[in-house]
Enzyme design. Structure first.
Site, PDB file in Angstrom:
ATOM      1  N   ARG A  63       0.859  -1.177   0.000  1.00 16.50           N
ATOM      2  CA  ARG A  63       0.000   0.000   0.000  1.00 16.50           C
ATOM      3  C   ARG A  63       0.894   1.225   0.000  1.00 16.50           C
ATOM      4  O   ARG A  63       1.965   1.220   0.588  1.00 16.50           O
ATOM      5  CB  ARG A  63      -0.873   0.032   1.256  1.00 16.50           C
ATOM      6  CG  ARG A  63      -2.046  -0.923   1.246  1.00 16.50           C
ATOM      7  CD  ARG A  63      -2.955  -0.683   2.443  1.00 16.50           C
ATOM      8  NE  ARG A  63      -2.316  -1.016   3.692  1.00 16.50           N
ATOM      9  CZ  ARG A  63      -1.924  -0.134   4.604  1.00 16.50           C
ATOM     10  NH1 ARG A  63      -2.121   1.162   4.409  1.00 16.50           N
ATOM     11  NH2 ARG A  63      -1.343  -0.517   5.728  1.00 16.50           N
ATOM     12  N   TYR A 191      -1.293  -3.719  -6.655  1.00 14.60           N
ATOM     13  CA  TYR A 191      -1.092  -4.350  -5.350  1.00 14.60           C
ATOM     14  C   TYR A 191      -2.393  -4.371  -4.520  1.00 14.60           C
ATOM     15  O   TYR A 191      -3.148  -3.391  -4.523  1.00 14.60           O
ATOM     16  CB  TYR A 191       0.017  -3.627  -4.557  1.00 14.60           C
ATOM     17  CG  TYR A 191       0.038  -4.124  -3.145  1.00 14.60           C
ATOM     18  CD1 TYR A 191       0.640  -5.347  -2.847  1.00 14.60           C
ATOM     19  CD2 TYR A 191      -0.625  -3.455  -2.132  1.00 14.60           C
ATOM     20  CE1 TYR A 191       0.581  -5.861  -1.571  1.00 14.60           C
ATOM     21  CE2 TYR A 191      -0.676  -3.962  -0.852  1.00 14.60           C
ATOM     22  CZ  TYR A 191      -0.080  -5.165  -0.574  1.00 14.60           C
ATOM     23  OH  TYR A 191      -0.162  -5.667   0.690  1.00 14.60           O
ATOM     24  N   GLY A 192      -2.571  -5.433  -3.758  1.00 13.42           N
ATOM     25  CA  GLY A 192      -3.751  -5.693  -2.932  1.00 13.42           C
ATOM     26  C   GLY A 192      -4.534  -4.500  -2.430  1.00 13.42           C
ATOM     27  O   GLY A 192      -5.569  -4.141  -2.982  1.00 13.42           O
ATOM     28  N   GLY A 193      -4.029  -3.874  -1.365  1.00 14.96           N
ATOM     29  CA  GLY A 193      -4.788  -2.815  -0.713  1.00 14.96           C
ATOM     30  C   GLY A 193      -5.079  -1.623  -1.626  1.00 14.96           C
ATOM     31  O   GLY A 193      -6.027  -0.872  -1.388  1.00 14.96           O
ATOM     32  N   LYS A 200      -9.524  -2.231   1.829  1.00 17.66           N
ATOM     33  CA  LYS A 200      -9.215  -1.019   2.583  1.00 17.66           C
ATOM     34  C   LYS A 200     -10.019   0.185   2.068  1.00 17.66           C
ATOM     35  O   LYS A 200     -10.465   1.024   2.848  1.00 17.66           O
ATOM     36  CB  LYS A 200      -7.720  -0.717   2.509  1.00 17.66           C
ATOM     37  CG  LYS A 200      -6.829  -1.852   2.999  1.00 17.66           C
ATOM     38  CD  LYS A 200      -7.076  -2.184   4.447  1.00 17.66           C
ATOM     39  CE  LYS A 200      -6.005  -3.132   4.985  1.00 17.66           C
ATOM     40  NZ  LYS A 200      -6.250  -3.461   6.401  1.00 17.66           N
ATOM     41  N   HIS A 220     -11.044  -1.492  11.717  1.00 18.45           N
ATOM     42  CA  HIS A 220      -9.898  -2.310  11.299  1.00 18.45           C
ATOM     43  C   HIS A 220      -9.657  -3.358  12.387  1.00 18.45           C
ATOM     44  O   HIS A 220      -8.687  -3.282  13.132  1.00 18.45           O
ATOM     45  CB  HIS A 220      -8.690  -1.375  11.130  1.00 18.45           C
ATOM     46  CG  HIS A 220      -7.491  -2.005  10.503  1.00 18.45           C
ATOM     47  ND1 HIS A 220      -6.214  -1.525  10.694  1.00 18.45           N
ATOM     48  CD2 HIS A 220      -7.363  -3.067   9.678  1.00 18.45           C
ATOM     49  CE1 HIS A 220      -5.350  -2.256  10.004  1.00 18.45           C
ATOM     50  NE2 HIS A 220      -6.016  -3.205   9.387  1.00 18.45           N
ATOM     51  N   SER A 242      -0.751  -2.578  11.540  1.00 23.24           N
ATOM     52  CA  SER A 242      -0.133  -3.601  10.704  1.00 23.24           C
ATOM     53  C   SER A 242       1.133  -4.106  11.396  1.00 23.24           C
ATOM     54  O   SER A 242       1.793  -3.358  12.121  1.00 23.24           O
ATOM     55  CB  SER A 242       0.225  -3.010   9.341  1.00 23.24           C
ATOM     56  OG  SER A 242      -0.901  -2.376   8.788  1.00 23.24           O
ATOM     57  N   CYS A 244       1.529  -6.402  13.827  1.00 20.95           N
ATOM     58  CA  CYS A 244       1.466  -6.675  15.262  1.00 20.95           C
ATOM     59  C   CYS A 244       0.856  -8.046  15.560  1.00 20.95           C
ATOM     60  O   CYS A 244       0.438  -8.311  16.680  1.00 20.95           O
ATOM     61  CB  CYS A 244       0.677  -5.596  15.985  1.00 20.95           C
ATOM     62  SG  CYS A 244       1.533  -4.023  16.073  1.00 20.95           S
ATOM     63  N   GLY A 245       0.755  -8.906  14.547  1.00 19.83           N
ATOM     64  CA  GLY A 245       0.295 -10.271  14.797  1.00 19.83           C
ATOM     65  C   GLY A 245      -1.211 -10.436  14.823  1.00 19.83           C
ATOM     66  O   GLY A 245      -1.730 -11.355  15.446  1.00 19.83           O
ATOM     67  N   THR A 247      -3.350 -11.293  12.349  1.00 21.87           N
ATOM     68  CA  THR A 247      -3.812 -12.512  11.688  1.00 21.87           C
ATOM     69  C   THR A 247      -3.521 -13.734  12.557  1.00 21.87           C
ATOM     70  O   THR A 247      -4.378 -14.606  12.724  1.00 21.87           O
ATOM     71  CB  THR A 247      -3.158 -12.636  10.301  1.00 21.87           C
ATOM     72  OG1 THR A 247      -3.572 -11.515   9.523  1.00 21.87           O
ATOM     73  CG2 THR A 247      -3.576 -13.909   9.601  1.00 21.87           C
ATOM     74  N   ASN A 248      -2.323 -13.794  13.134  1.00 17.06           N
ATOM     75  CA  ASN A 248      -1.983 -14.942  13.981  1.00 17.06           C
ATOM     76  C   ASN A 248      -2.913 -15.030  15.188  1.00 17.06           C
ATOM     77  O   ASN A 248      -3.295 -16.122  15.607  1.00 17.06           O
ATOM     78  CB  ASN A 248      -0.531 -14.856  14.458  1.00 17.06           C
ATOM     79  CG  ASN A 248       0.451 -15.068  13.318  1.00 17.06           C
ATOM     80  OD1 ASN A 248       0.083 -15.547  12.243  1.00 17.06           O
ATOM     81  ND2 ASN A 248       1.694 -14.702  13.546  1.00 17.06           N
ATOM     82  N   ASP A 269      -9.269  -8.994   9.635  1.00 20.39           N
ATOM     83  CA  ASP A 269      -8.842  -7.631   9.291  1.00 20.39           C
ATOM     84  C   ASP A 269      -9.898  -6.546   9.525  1.00 20.39           C
ATOM     85  O   ASP A 269      -9.559  -5.467   9.968  1.00 20.39           O
ATOM     86  CB  ASP A 269      -8.384  -7.595   7.825  1.00 20.39           C
ATOM     87  CG  ASP A 269      -7.501  -6.392   7.509  1.00 20.39           C
ATOM     88  OD1 ASP A 269      -6.696  -5.996   8.373  1.00 20.39           O
ATOM     89  OD2 ASP A 269      -7.625  -5.837   6.402  1.00 20.39           O
ATOM     90  N   ARG A 360       2.263 -12.093  -0.083  1.00 20.87           N
ATOM     91  CA  ARG A 360       0.930 -12.407   0.451  1.00 20.87           C
ATOM     92  C   ARG A 360       0.379 -13.730  -0.049  1.00 20.87           C
ATOM     93  O   ARG A 360       0.785 -14.233  -1.093  1.00 20.87           O
ATOM     94  CB  ARG A 360      -0.049 -11.298  -0.004  1.00 20.87           C
ATOM     95  CG  ARG A 360       0.314  -9.905   0.475  1.00 20.87           C
ATOM     96  CD  ARG A 360      -0.229  -9.648   1.847  1.00 20.87           C
ATOM     97  NE  ARG A 360       0.187  -8.361   2.385  1.00 20.87           N
ATOM     98  CZ  ARG A 360      -0.497  -7.693   3.317  1.00 20.87           C
ATOM     99  NH1 ARG A 360      -1.628  -8.183   3.785  1.00 20.87           N
ATOM    100  NH2 ARG A 360      -0.042  -6.554   3.793  1.00 20.87           N
TER     101      ARG A 360
HETATM  102  C1  OXD Z   1      -2.762  -3.814   6.581  1.00 23.39           C
HETATM  103  C2  OXD Z   1      -3.230  -5.016   5.893  1.00 23.39           C
HETATM  104  O1  OXD Z   1      -1.774  -3.199   6.163  1.00 23.39           O
HETATM  105  O2  OXD Z   1      -4.216  -5.589   6.356  1.00 23.39           O
HETATM  106  O3  OXD Z   1      -3.368  -3.451   7.587  1.00 23.39           O
HETATM  107  O4  OXD Z   1      -2.652  -5.406   4.874  1.00 23.39           O
HETATM  108 MN    MN Z   2      -5.170  -4.552   7.909  1.00 23.12          MN
END
Ligand code: OXD
Ligand code: MN
Length: 580
Positions: A63, A191-193, A200, A220, A242, A244-245, A247-248, A269, A360
């Site tokens: 992003r 790119y994704g975002g 986003k 978020h 972003s 900071c873990g 997804t985990n 997310d 990703r």
């Molecule tokens: C972010 C993402 O950057 O979800 O927050 O990719």
């Molecule tokens: Mn995010």
């Protein structure tokens, strides 16, 4: 929708326009289109069935916040934390780049639903794009095609998004949001975002603006369910900057599973939340897939996602092995001989990482072993706790609970994270990131704080608000807390606080667990480490509050007075605790 699509085609001048129906046959033909480009490949069909690797332009891998704009007639309405362009100027400038940008290409029209197909909380968007890779990703990340056109009917209640790869030159890259028109224009990035406009751009920036107007919340936040021994599940939503873990955490395998504490994933997310007829805030995950960072993802850190991304997954900018399997740092094991990097070069140790740090996977959410049976519930799930967090080496204790909603909003508004080398090269710089929404709030952040304060007054049973910090370090510079699956011990304390059970000590910043209140059996943690994890140090907070003050003054008189009251109250509580 057709009127808007015709206008978009008149501007971008594609050779053909294809309306997507979302069918599997269509998906196969779009994947074939994608594979015609030299940047996309099929992966090992035996070990990674229906998986693809895409390499984006090396100048287009993340992003780009400095090229992302909120375009409102008045600059103050975008606020001091957003880049601003006036709508007329933006239409002229970005319009001239979009003019003819799809010549020689196909324009795909992707109608999509953000949220479960039948949910009243869901919303429709329409993205036009000249990238088959984007269509293939949108198909995983949202519900696309006929389901969306059926939901829309002849209504004009959709968020239009115009995306073109343009020439991928960063000098001609703009991601512009027109919140008052609910419109998104993005050019110059695949790119994704920047390119999957449902995520986003719509689900956070445009939706946050709509949510304020309409009295709901677009945040978020991950959504998870914590099951306790009787089988009851409590739902929580958590916001982290972003890296900071997040997804985990959403996909965690609980270290207390044998004691009956299990974590269910609903989203990793974004959360859209409305007040339900039961008086609770109900959340849906507007997305249908996970667009997760690959490096650092392995059996140890996230076994659930590892069991999901071996089929029907699109990988972007990862390395590839001679067996034609995806590879990244942290997947487990040493780099295999013959490894090829994300830039398509033979890897050796002089090349640095084989996978781009922001590479990703895009995977359907339903494939996750820990996906909650409720993840597509039309009414969403009732949220009992909000969790804020950041990366703080010294300041914040492992967990604390705010005194009430207004104080919790202050905790969220003053959230911050210290940068890691991977993100910016500057280690340990504090970046204030209120509610993890700094790059995603589609309007003036002071008004966003006000909206939070007002929601608290309207929700009959508001979530309790907590703050966590997995990243506190000891004097030796090592993390004090093991993290990952052990984080469930903190979630368990949160659950018990919501139920009015767990013990806590009142400190100036909020309620911190008493030493005996966290279940730590089976965990080797020194008593000194536990002391340090839970300690509230007035001197450190004083320094941080100076930084908070600088941040708050950016908003001038638009900052809600309640936040200044909370600021003053916090200082008073510290003063009192010193004199006591
Ligand atoms: C972010 C993402 O950057 O979800 O927050 O990719
Ligand atoms: Mn995010």
């Amino acid at each position: 929708m057709e009127t808007w699509v015709d206008d978009a085609a008149r501007l971008t001048k594609p050779d053909r326009v294809v309306y997507c129906d979302g069918s599997e046959a269509e998906n196969q033909s779009i994947l074939q289109e994608m594979l015609k480009q030299p940047d996309s490949f099929r992966l090992n069909e035996k070990t990674y069935p229906n998986c693809y690797l895409h390499r984006s332009n090396p100048s287009d891998v993340a992003r780009t916040e400095h090229l992302t704009f909120i375009s409102t007639p008045k600059k103050e309405d975008a606020g001091p934390t957003n880049n601003w362009m006036d709508p007329e100027g933006a239409k002229f400038k970005v319009g001239s780049i979009l003019d003819g940008s799809m010549r020689g290409r196909t324009m795909y029209v992707v109608p999509y639903i953000m949220g479960p197909v039948k949910s009243p909380i869901s919303k429709v968007g329409v993205e036009v794009t000249d990238s088959p890779y984007v269509v293939a990703n949108m198909r995983i990340m949202a519900r696309i095609g006929k389901v969306a056109t059926d939901r829309l009917g002849s209504s004009s209640d959709f968020v239009p998004g115009l995306h073109s790869l343009g020439d991928l030159d960063p000098l001609r890259r703009y991601i512009v949001h027109f919140p008052e028109e609910r419109l998104i224009w993005s050019v110059g990035s695949g790119y994704g975002g920047n390119a999957l406009l449902g995520k986003k751009c719509f689900a956070l920036r445009i939706a946050s603006y709509m949510a304020r107007q309409q009295g709901w919340m677009a945040e978020h936040m991950l959504i998870l369910g914590l099951e306790s021994p009787g089988g009851k599940v409590m739902y929580m939503a958590a916001a982290f900057p972003s890296a900071c873990g997040k997804t985990n955490l959403a996909m965690m395998v609980s270290a207390l599973e044998s004691q009956g504490y299990k974590v269910w994933t609903l989203g990793d997310d974004i959360a859209w939340m409305q007040i339900g007829s039961d008086g609770y805030l109900h959340a849906i995950n507007p997305e249908a897939g996970f667009f997760g960072v690959a490096p650092g993802t392995g059996r140890k850190t996230n076994p659930n996602v590892m069991d999901a991304i071996n089929r029907n997954t699109i990988f972007t900018n990862v390395g590839v092995t001679p067996e034609n399997e995806p590879w990244w740092e942290g997947i487990g094991g040493d780099p295999p001989a013959g490894l090829v990097t994300w830039r398509s070069e033979k890897w050796d140790s002089s090349k640095g990482a084989a996978a781009h740090p922001n590479s990703r996977y895009t995977v359907p959410a339903g494939q996750l072993p820990s996906i909650s049976p409720q993840w597509e519930a039309a009414g969403g799930v009732p949220i009992s706790a909000f969790i804020f967090g950041g990366r703080r080496a010294r300041l914040a204790p492992l967990v604390y609970e705010s005194f009430n909603w207004q104080h919790g909003v202050f905790v969220g508004a003053t959230m911050a994270s210290e940068t890691t080398a991977a993100a910016t090269g500057d280690v340990g710089i504090t970046r204030r990131d209120p509610m993890a929404m700094l790059p995603f709030c589609g309007y003036n952040m002071a008004d966003y704080f006000q909206h939070w304060l007002e929601m608290g007054k309207r929700i009959p049973h508001p979530p309790k608000i907590f703050h966590v910090n997995w990243f506190r370090k000891g004097a030796d510079g090592k993390f004090l807390w093991p993290g990952y699956g052990e984080n469930v011990r903190v979630l368990k304390w949160i659950l018990e606080r919501v139920e009015g059970k767990a013990a806590a000590e009142e400190t100036p910043i909020g309620y911190v667990p008493t030493k005996g209140a966290l279940m730590l059996d089976g965990l080797r943690i020194l008593p000194e480490s536990l002391n340090e994890l839970l300690r509230v140090n007035g001197d450190d907070w004083e320094v941080d509050l100076g930084d908070v003050w600088d941040f708050f003054t950016k908003f001038g008189p638009r900052l809600p007075p309640e936040l200044l009251q909370e600021y003053a109250a916090l200082i008073r509580r510290f003063a009192k605790s010193v004199s006591a």
